[in-house]
Design an enzyme around this catalytic site. Sequence first.
Site, short mmCIF file in Angstrom:
data_model
loop_
_atom_site.label_atom_id
_atom_site.label_comp_id
_atom_site.label_asym_id
_atom_site.label_seq_id
_atom_site.Cartn_x
_atom_site.Cartn_y
_atom_site.Cartn_z
N GLY A 1 4.83 5.86 -5.15
CA GLY A 1 6.03 5.03 -5.13
C GLY A 1 6.40 4.62 -3.72
O GLY A 1 5.73 4.97 -2.75
N VAL B 1 1.25 4.07 -4.02
CA VAL B 1 0.86 5.48 -3.92
C VAL B 1 2.13 6.33 -3.82
O VAL B 1 2.87 6.25 -2.85
CB VAL B 1 -0.02 5.73 -2.67
CG1 VAL B 1 -0.50 7.18 -2.65
CG2 VAL B 1 -1.22 4.77 -2.67
N ASP C 1 1.97 -20.43 1.43
CA ASP C 1 2.05 -21.55 0.49
C ASP C 1 1.19 -21.22 -0.73
O ASP C 1 0.78 -20.07 -0.91
CB ASP C 1 1.61 -22.87 1.16
CG ASP C 1 0.21 -22.77 1.77
OD1 ASP C 1 -0.61 -21.95 1.31
OD2 ASP C 1 -0.07 -23.53 2.73
N ASN D 1 -7.59 1.82 3.21
CA ASN D 1 -6.68 1.72 4.35
C ASN D 1 -7.34 1.91 5.71
O ASN D 1 -6.89 1.36 6.71
CB ASN D 1 -5.56 2.77 4.22
CG ASN D 1 -4.65 2.51 3.04
OD1 ASN D 1 -4.48 1.38 2.60
ND2 ASN D 1 -4.05 3.57 2.51
N THR E 1 -4.85 -23.08 5.12
CA THR E 1 -3.59 -22.85 5.85
C THR E 1 -3.41 -21.35 6.02
O THR E 1 -2.55 -20.74 5.36
CB THR E 1 -2.40 -23.47 5.09
OG1 THR E 1 -2.40 -22.95 3.73
CG2 THR E 1 -2.48 -24.98 5.05
N SER F 1 5.15 7.12 2.37
CA SER F 1 4.08 8.11 2.53
C SER F 1 2.90 7.55 3.32
O SER F 1 2.20 8.28 4.02
CB SER F 1 3.61 8.62 1.17
OG SER F 1 3.12 7.55 0.36
N PRO G 1 -6.03 -1.22 -5.08
CA PRO G 1 -7.12 -2.13 -5.44
C PRO G 1 -8.25 -2.09 -4.40
O PRO G 1 -8.00 -1.83 -3.22
CB PRO G 1 -6.46 -3.50 -5.47
CG PRO G 1 -5.00 -3.23 -5.62
CD PRO G 1 -4.75 -1.94 -4.91
N HIS H 1 0.82 -1.21 0.00
CA HIS H 1 0.00 0.00 0.00
C HIS H 1 0.86 1.26 0.00
O HIS H 1 0.36 2.34 -0.36
CB HIS H 1 -0.96 -0.02 1.19
CG HIS H 1 -2.16 -0.88 0.96
ND1 HIS H 1 -3.45 -0.46 1.21
CD2 HIS H 1 -2.28 -2.13 0.45
CE1 HIS H 1 -4.30 -1.42 0.90
NE2 HIS H 1 -3.60 -2.45 0.43
N ASP I 1 -7.21 -17.42 3.31
CA ASP I 1 -7.01 -18.81 2.92
C ASP I 1 -7.53 -19.66 4.08
O ASP I 1 -6.91 -19.73 5.14
CB ASP I 1 -5.53 -19.08 2.66
CG ASP I 1 -5.20 -20.56 2.49
OD1 ASP I 1 -6.14 -21.38 2.43
OD2 ASP I 1 -4.00 -20.90 2.44
N HIS J 1 -2.29 -13.27 -0.36
CA HIS J 1 -3.53 -13.57 0.38
C HIS J 1 -3.59 -15.03 0.81
O HIS J 1 -4.61 -15.50 1.29
CB HIS J 1 -4.75 -13.19 -0.45
CG HIS J 1 -5.00 -11.72 -0.48
ND1 HIS J 1 -6.08 -11.14 -1.12
CD2 HIS J 1 -4.29 -10.68 0.06
CE1 HIS J 1 -6.03 -9.82 -0.98
NE2 HIS J 1 -4.96 -9.53 -0.27
N ASP K 1 7.87 5.24 -0.82
CA ASP K 1 8.45 6.42 -0.16
C ASP K 1 7.99 6.59 1.29
O ASP K 1 8.21 7.65 1.88
CB ASP K 1 8.09 7.68 -0.95
CG ASP K 1 6.58 7.91 -1.03
OD1 ASP K 1 5.81 7.07 -0.51
OD2 ASP K 1 6.17 8.94 -1.61
#
Length: 320
Positions: free
Chosen positions: A71, A69, A248, A93, A243, A75, A162, A65, A240, A192, A73
């Site tokens: 790059g 945004v 994995d 966020n 597991t 932020s 996203p 994340h 998941d 994920h 950096d």
Amino acid sequence: IRMASIVFLFTFFFLFLTSSSNAQLSSTFYSTSCPVALSTIKSAIVQAVAADRRMAASLIRLHFHDCFVQGCDASVLLDEQASATSEQNALQNRGSLRGFNVIESAKANLETQCPGVVSCADILAVAARDASVEVSGPSWTVKLGRRDSTTANKDEAESDLPLFTSTLQEHISNFGRKGLNTRDLVALSGSHTIGQAQCFTFRDRIYNTGSDIDAGFATTRQSTCPATSGTGDGNLAPLDHVTPNVFDNVYFRNLIEKKGLLQSDQVLFSGGSTDSIVQEYNTNGATFRADFANAMVKMGDIDPLTGQNGIIRRVCSSLN
């Protein structure tokens, strides 16, 4: 001739400054200036993940994340007091980003040993790698030398990160703008395989059941995620379900079985262009691990501040 020499020297000096300000990242960046940098960060991550296994996913997500945004950096680490446009308040966020205290702990330790040397952006990048390793995930060589931003951008966070409702085409376009291809998209989504999501992010998927979700899986998730909006919104479920605390490739099997928790995950296996990559990663975990590591390095190269650009923050959440 004398004038030509002056012009040449001026041009050379200008190019030197330009190349210096756009210095390339290097895995040995702190070898002399702060040789304990990597071990100090690792110590903080090992301790944090041992205390809270879920923290591994949170730290990987925090780096992601950040990089998407402005790059890579740092932020995303600026709080509202430091920036009126704090990215922490962006829809993607707010109330879900974790791990700030872990990064601050690592930073505080480094400030006692190498004051003003190691950037928060680099700590984030190393923390993501170390977090992966702590849950049996892949390792990779982290390139270093990023500097920290003096600004944050909430609007860019909301436009470029996203969403849990993102379609496949939105994913492809979003990642493409950052220089990441569809293989990078699927590999990075594979993070994920660890972590959890809040009820409000998957409620519509498990109650508006269609052909893209396993009925039994939906029923199981409904037991801890009430249908009424505002009720149990923060209840957690593993991304998941097989597991949840081990890095994995089971995540990809879940997608094939229509058991992706988030709609934005399931779209990766929905008859589109990424189906074959999901199938490949399901079959070959080693390929997934290698591609994930490569994609993390590639993501870490998104528009870093280097050279004389940016600053080295003494506290990651605020400006110096």
